[in-house]
Design a protein around this motif. Structure first.
Motif, mmCIF file in Angstrom:
data_model
loop_
_atom_site.group_PDB
_atom_site.id
_atom_site.type_symbol
_atom_site.label_atom_id
_atom_site.label_comp_id
_atom_site.label_asym_id
_atom_site.label_seq_id
_atom_site.Cartn_x
_atom_site.Cartn_y
_atom_site.Cartn_z
ATOM 1 N N THR A 298 31.572 26.961 -1.718
ATOM 2 C CA THR A 298 31.352 28.291 -0.373
ATOM 3 C C THR A 298 30.085 27.210 0.549
ATOM 4 O O THR A 298 29.106 26.629 0.353
ATOM 5 N N ASP A 299 30.631 28.168 2.241
ATOM 6 C CA ASP A 299 29.608 27.152 2.909
ATOM 7 C C ASP A 299 28.338 28.905 2.989
ATOM 8 O O ASP A 299 29.705 29.659 3.729
ATOM 9 N N ALA A 300 27.895 29.413 3.030
ATOM 10 C CA ALA A 300 26.555 30.428 3.398
ATOM 11 C C ALA A 300 26.347 29.807 5.024
ATOM 12 O O ALA A 300 25.650 31.421 5.573
ATOM 13 N N GLN A 301 26.677 28.972 6.231
ATOM 14 C CA GLN A 301 26.607 28.766 7.350
ATOM 15 C C GLN A 301 24.965 29.834 7.735
ATOM 16 O O GLN A 301 24.812 30.213 8.893
ATOM 17 N N GLY A 302 24.260 28.844 7.194
ATOM 18 C CA GLY A 302 22.764 29.569 7.399
ATOM 19 C C GLY A 302 21.835 30.593 6.779
ATOM 20 O O GLY A 302 21.162 31.071 7.870
ATOM 21 N N LYS A 303 22.963 31.558 6.145
ATOM 22 C CA LYS A 303 22.077 32.382 6.688
ATOM 23 C C LYS A 303 22.452 33.135 4.371
ATOM 24 O O LYS A 303 23.078 32.519 3.987
ATOM 25 N N GLN A 304 20.745 33.862 4.341
ATOM 26 C CA GLN A 304 20.632 33.820 2.779
ATOM 27 C C GLN A 304 21.850 34.501 2.753
ATOM 28 O O GLN A 304 22.132 34.495 0.601
ATOM 29 N N GLU A 305 21.909 35.947 3.552
ATOM 30 C CA GLU A 305 23.048 37.232 2.755
ATOM 31 C C GLU A 305 24.147 36.459 2.594
ATOM 32 O O GLU A 305 24.304 36.855 1.471
ATOM 33 N N ASN A 306 24.206 35.665 2.843
ATOM 34 C CA ASN A 306 25.925 35.014 3.002
ATOM 35 C C ASN A 306 25.664 33.895 1.319
ATOM 36 O O ASN A 306 27.059 34.195 0.362
ATOM 37 N N GLN A 307 24.116 33.436 1.556
ATOM 38 C CA GLN A 307 24.402 32.832 -0.110
ATOM 39 C C GLN A 307 24.376 33.624 -2.017
ATOM 40 O O GLN A 307 24.724 33.188 -2.137
ATOM 41 N N ILE A 308 23.730 34.760 -1.192
ATOM 42 C CA ILE A 308 23.837 35.759 -2.081
ATOM 43 C C ILE A 308 24.641 36.054 -2.840
ATOM 44 O O ILE A 308 25.031 36.505 -3.529
ATOM 45 N N SER A 309 25.957 37.087 -1.976
ATOM 46 C CA SER A 309 27.039 37.642 -2.215
ATOM 47 C C SER A 309 28.407 36.047 -2.750
ATOM 48 O O SER A 309 28.469 36.748 -2.998
ATOM 49 N N HIS A 310 28.015 34.830 -2.149
ATOM 50 C CA HIS A 310 28.856 33.847 -2.380
ATOM 51 C C HIS A 310 27.987 34.032 -4.607
ATOM 52 O O HIS A 310 29.416 34.052 -5.232
ATOM 53 N N ILE A 311 26.825 34.234 -4.565
ATOM 54 C CA ILE A 311 26.279 34.170 -5.957
ATOM 55 C C ILE A 311 27.135 35.564 -6.717
ATOM 56 O O ILE A 311 27.088 34.500 -8.122
ATOM 57 N N GLN A 312 27.123 36.024 -6.423
ATOM 58 C CA GLN A 312 27.306 37.199 -7.000
ATOM 59 C C GLN A 312 28.628 37.273 -7.290
ATOM 60 O O GLN A 312 29.095 37.583 -8.147
ATOM 61 N N SER A 313 29.374 36.713 -5.983
ATOM 62 C CA SER A 313 31.169 36.396 -6.955
ATOM 63 C C SER A 313 31.243 35.220 -7.633
ATOM 64 O O SER A 313 32.066 35.713 -8.507
ATOM 65 N N PHE A 314 30.585 34.391 -7.702
ATOM 66 C CA PHE A 314 30.526 33.584 -9.385
ATOM 67 C C PHE A 314 30.748 34.063 -10.127
ATOM 68 O O PHE A 314 30.696 34.548 -11.288
ATOM 69 N N ILE A 315 29.428 35.010 -9.643
ATOM 70 C CA ILE A 315 28.990 35.743 -11.411
ATOM 71 C C ILE A 315 30.286 36.471 -11.712
ATOM 72 O O ILE A 315 30.315 36.338 -13.321
ATOM 73 N N ASP A 316 31.037 37.331 -10.722
ATOM 74 C CA ASP A 316 32.160 38.306 -10.475
ATOM 75 C C ASP A 316 32.988 37.592 -11.633
ATOM 76 O O ASP A 316 34.211 37.752 -11.984
ATOM 77 N N GLU A 317 32.876 36.038 -11.405
ATOM 78 C CA GLU A 317 34.534 36.028 -12.184
ATOM 79 C C GLU A 317 34.358 35.330 -12.801
ATOM 80 O O GLU A 317 34.846 33.986 -13.509
ATOM 81 N N ARG A 318 32.497 35.201 -13.565
ATOM 82 C CA ARG A 318 32.929 34.114 -14.979
ATOM 83 C C ARG A 318 33.162 32.596 -14.684
ATOM 84 O O ARG A 318 32.958 32.010 -15.687
ATOM 85 N N VAL A 319 32.405 32.017 -13.318
ATOM 86 C CA VAL A 319 32.064 30.427 -13.649
ATOM 87 C C VAL A 319 31.668 30.382 -14.985
ATOM 88 O O VAL A 319 30.957 30.787 -15.309
ATOM 89 N N ASP A 320 31.764 29.010 -15.184
ATOM 90 C CA ASP A 320 30.525 28.105 -16.336
ATOM 91 C C ASP A 320 29.329 28.256 -15.861
ATOM 92 O O ASP A 320 28.414 27.968 -16.422
#
Length: 327
Positions: A73-95
């Motif tokens: 994922t590309d956060a486009q320079g915004k921390q809120e995007n990056q936090i949202s990406h990490i939240q999604s990875f947690i929900d997806e149960r990535v390794d």
């Protein structure tokens, strides 16, 4: 003593144990047996310049070689995007989760959630500012303080015989980012040890050529006595050089410039004499990242901090390196 040899010896003397960046990916055989694809969620800062684009390419190319399924994922320079990406990875149960933090602070809540979910986290390129170092398993990247040290060391050697004060200005990267803070710290620390070298002004930028040009214009508006520029990355240094030329000031001669990164564009300018030195910080960390991800998945021990080697280029070295430059 040959110029290149002097550069190498001086680097070793400054940081005998430091590791930093290199122009080619470290060798990696990926020989560990993996029976299933490892799912890696990766959140990139953005695509703000040549360095970041090469970093992304390195990671995307290395993943399939290690049997890693990359969720990029590309956060486009915004921390809120990056936090949202990490939240999604947690929900997806990535390794494993990896990301290059846009700024240093503000990660504890989301990383505590990843830790509670049992998902290890790897930092790439940049670090976070948190008292809880258990929130990440490993970090991969350069020693930014040492990069600043080296920039000051090589710049100051050109003024060793000057009897008057040398006025240096600094163009910094994005506010709140680890490399911005630590390169500035390292540069000032080393510069203050040199007689007559003075950091007289600084201006924030945003890692791009356009921001470097804008910062240089502001610095020239405030001061007419600038002898040297430290730009915290190549792109901003190239923007500064462009503005100096527009003002009838010859970059690399009338005003000396040192930068960090060693992208192909930066090395081309260095080879042409528009820049004077570049401290290399290679973006090609994909294989190192995949090695760490595989080791984590297999339960092997991993280093808390993974560093790579450092080179400082001058004009002659850049001319030699350019034909084989891959980024």
């Amino acid at each position: 003593m040959h110029r290149r040899r002097f550069l190498e010896l001086s680097t070793a003397a400054l940081i005998s144990t430091a590791a930093g960046c290199r122009s080619a990916e470290p060798e990696s055989a990926f020989t560990k047996p993996i029976n299933k694809k490892i799912v890696l969620g990766f959140s990139q800062v953005g695509a703000e310049g040549g360095w970041r684009l090469a970093n992304t390419k390195s990671i995307k190319e290395a993943a399939p070689l290690a049997n890693v399924q990359l969720r990029f994922t590309d956060a486009q320079g915004k921390q809120e995007n990056q936090i949202s990406h990490i939240q999604s990875f947690i929900d997806e149960r990535v390794d494993v989760i990896a990301f290059s933090p846009i700024i240093e602070k503000g990660w504890d809540a989301v990383l505590h959630r990843a830790k509670a979910a049992g998902i290890p986290v790897v930092l790439t390129d940049r670090l976070i500012d948190s008292p809880d170092t258990s929130l990440f398993t490993s970090s991969i990247g350069a020693d930014f303080i040492a990069e600043g040290n080296l920039a000051a060391l090589y710049l100051s050697q050109d003024y060793a015989d000057r009897g008057t004060q040398v006025n240096v200005v600094e163009i910094q990267g994005a506010a709140g980012a680890a490399p911005t803070k630590q390169r500035a710290e390292g540069f000032l620390e080393a510069l203050n040890r040199k007689p007559r070298m003075r950091l007289v002004d600084k201006e924030p930028g945003d890692w791009t050529k356009a921001s470097g040009a804008k910062a240089m214009r502001k610095l020239l508006d405030r001061r007419s006595d600038i002898d040297a520029v430290f730009a915290q990355n190549d792109d901003m240094g190239l923007g500064a050089a462009e503005v100096l030329e527009e003002e009838g000031i010859k970059p690399g001669t009338d005003v000396r410039i040192v930068t960090v990164d060693a992208t192909k564009a930066g090395m081309t300018a260095l080879a042409a004499g528009q820049l004077n030195y570049i401290v290399e910080c290679s973006p090609l960390i994909g294989r190192q990242l995949m090695d760490v991800v595989v080791d984590i998945y297999l339960g092997a021990s991993v280093s808390k901090r993974v560093l790579s080697k450092k080179i400082v280029f001058d004009q002659g070295m850049a001319q030699e390196a350019l034909p084989d430059r891959v980024y």
